[in-house]
Design a protein around this motif. Structure first.
Motif, PDB file in Angstrom:
ATOM      1  N   GLN A   5      50.103  39.374  33.921  1.00  0.00           N
ATOM      2  CA  GLN A   5      50.513  39.109  35.297  1.00  0.00           C
ATOM      3  C   GLN A   5      50.083  40.285  36.175  1.00  0.00           C
ATOM      4  O   GLN A   5      50.311  41.436  35.828  1.00  0.00           O
ATOM      5  N   LEU A   6      49.481  39.971  37.285  1.00  0.00           N
ATOM      6  CA  LEU A   6      49.049  41.009  38.210  1.00  0.00           C
ATOM      7  C   LEU A   6      49.979  41.036  39.417  1.00  0.00           C
ATOM      8  O   LEU A   6      50.400  39.978  39.894  1.00  0.00           O
ATOM      9  N   PRO A   7      50.289  42.221  39.920  1.00  0.00           N
ATOM     10  CA  PRO A   7      51.153  42.305  41.099  1.00  0.00           C
ATOM     11  C   PRO A   7      50.439  41.740  42.323  1.00  0.00           C
ATOM     12  O   PRO A   7      49.216  41.750  42.403  1.00  0.00           O
ATOM     13  N   LYS A   8      51.209  41.267  43.281  1.00  0.00           N
ATOM     14  CA  LYS A   8      50.623  40.660  44.481  1.00  0.00           C
ATOM     15  C   LYS A   8      49.761  41.651  45.243  1.00  0.00           C
ATOM     16  O   LYS A   8      48.834  41.260  45.948  1.00  0.00           O
ATOM     17  N   GLU A   9      50.001  42.950  45.111  1.00  0.00           N
ATOM     18  CA  GLU A   9      49.205  43.964  45.800  1.00  0.00           C
ATOM     19  C   GLU A   9      47.765  44.021  45.292  1.00  0.00           C
ATOM     20  O   GLU A   9      46.886  44.524  45.982  1.00  0.00           O
ATOM     21  N   PHE A  10      47.554  43.522  44.082  1.00  0.00           N
ATOM     22  CA  PHE A  10      46.211  43.565  43.495  1.00  0.00           C
ATOM     23  C   PHE A  10      45.218  42.717  44.273  1.00  0.00           C
ATOM     24  O   PHE A  10      44.090  43.125  44.507  1.00  0.00           O
ATOM     25  N   TYR A  11      45.614  41.530  44.680  1.00  0.00           N
ATOM     26  CA  TYR A  11      44.675  40.563  45.252  1.00  0.00           C
ATOM     27  C   TYR A  11      44.044  41.022  46.567  1.00  0.00           C
ATOM     28  O   TYR A  11      42.827  40.885  46.734  1.00  0.00           O
ATOM     29  N   PRO A  12      44.797  41.591  47.515  1.00  0.00           N
ATOM     30  CA  PRO A  12      44.136  42.108  48.721  1.00  0.00           C
ATOM     31  C   PRO A  12      43.160  43.259  48.411  1.00  0.00           C
ATOM     32  O   PRO A  12      42.112  43.368  49.030  1.00  0.00           O
ATOM     33  N   LEU A  13      43.522  44.102  47.431  1.00  0.00           N
ATOM     34  CA  LEU A  13      42.622  45.189  47.050  1.00  0.00           C
ATOM     35  C   LEU A  13      41.323  44.642  46.459  1.00  0.00           C
ATOM     36  O   LEU A  13      40.236  45.106  46.791  1.00  0.00           O
ATOM     37  N   MET A  14      41.447  43.648  45.582  1.00  0.00           N
ATOM     38  CA  MET A  14      40.259  43.066  44.961  1.00  0.00           C
ATOM     39  C   MET A  14      39.396  42.370  46.011  1.00  0.00           C
ATOM     40  O   MET A  14      38.168  42.466  45.975  1.00  0.00           O
ATOM     41  N   GLU A  15      40.022  41.702  46.959  1.00  0.00           N
ATOM     42  CA  GLU A  15      39.263  41.050  48.023  1.00  0.00           C
ATOM     43  C   GLU A  15      38.529  42.092  48.871  1.00  0.00           C
ATOM     44  O   GLU A  15      37.362  41.904  49.234  1.00  0.00           O
ATOM     45  N   GLU A  16      39.192  43.190  49.171  1.00  0.00           N
ATOM     46  CA  GLU A  16      38.553  44.266  49.941  1.00  0.00           C
ATOM     47  C   GLU A  16      37.363  44.842  49.179  1.00  0.00           C
ATOM     48  O   GLU A  16      36.311  45.111  49.761  1.00  0.00           O
ATOM     49  N   LEU A  17      37.509  45.015  47.873  1.00  0.00           N
ATOM     50  CA  LEU A  17      36.406  45.508  47.053  1.00  0.00           C
ATOM     51  C   LEU A  17      35.237  44.522  47.083  1.00  0.00           C
ATOM     52  O   LEU A  17      34.074  44.933  47.195  1.00  0.00           O
ATOM     53  N   GLN A  18      35.511  43.243  47.018  1.00  0.00           N
ATOM     54  CA  GLN A  18      34.447  42.241  47.076  1.00  0.00           C
ATOM     55  C   GLN A  18      33.732  42.280  48.423  1.00  0.00           C
ATOM     56  O   GLN A  18      32.511  42.133  48.486  1.00  0.00           O
ATOM     57  N   VAL A  19      34.479  42.489  49.497  1.00  0.00           N
ATOM     58  CA  VAL A  19      33.875  42.591  50.831  1.00  0.00           C
ATOM     59  C   VAL A  19      32.946  43.807  50.887  1.00  0.00           C
ATOM     60  O   VAL A  19      31.807  43.715  51.360  1.00  0.00           O
ATOM     61  N   VAL A  20      33.420  44.946  50.410  1.00  0.00           N
ATOM     62  CA  VAL A  20      32.609  46.165  50.441  1.00  0.00           C
ATOM     63  C   VAL A  20      31.368  46.000  49.579  1.00  0.00           C
ATOM     64  O   VAL A  20      30.266  46.403  49.975  1.00  0.00           O
ATOM     65  N   ASP A  21      31.504  45.384  48.412  1.00  0.00           N
ATOM     66  CA  ASP A  21      30.340  45.144  47.555  1.00  0.00           C
ATOM     67  C   ASP A  21      29.321  44.246  48.251  1.00  0.00           C
ATOM     68  O   ASP A  21      28.111  44.474  48.155  1.00  0.00           O
TER      69      ASP A  21
END
Length: 88
Positions: A5-21
């Motif tokens: 289980q991943l905390p809800k805080e993970f998903y915005p961070l991962m989305e931001e990383l995808q945007v930067v990539d």
């Protein structure tokens, strides 16, 4: 393989990383044909710096994102922890 289980805080961070990539890929393609564009080079360097700041935050929740010594593993070895990036 069980999926942690991943905390809800993970998903915005991962989305931001995808945007930067995405930005880095697009700027790389642009700079391949416009190598003297200093503004684009500055944007690329700023995005690369931001990515280096963001990756440790994402790895805090997810675990290592890159192999071959680019990311550390916690104990126990956690390269096989699900979900993997393409499973999100």
């Amino acid at each position: 393989m069980s999926q942690k289980q991943l905390p809800k805080e993970f998903y915005p961070l991962m989305e931001e990383l995808q945007v930067v990539d995405f930005v880095l890929v697009e700027l790389t393609l642009y700079l391949d044909t416009h190598p003297n564009d200093t503004a684009a080079i500055q944007q690329f360097n700023e995005a690369a710096y931001y990515r280096h700041q963001l990756v440790p935050q994402v790895e805090q929740y997810y675990g290592p994102l890159q192999q071959f010594g680019n990311s550390y593993s916690s104990y126990p070895w956690n390269w096989d922890d699900a979900p993997w990036p393409w499973q999100l």
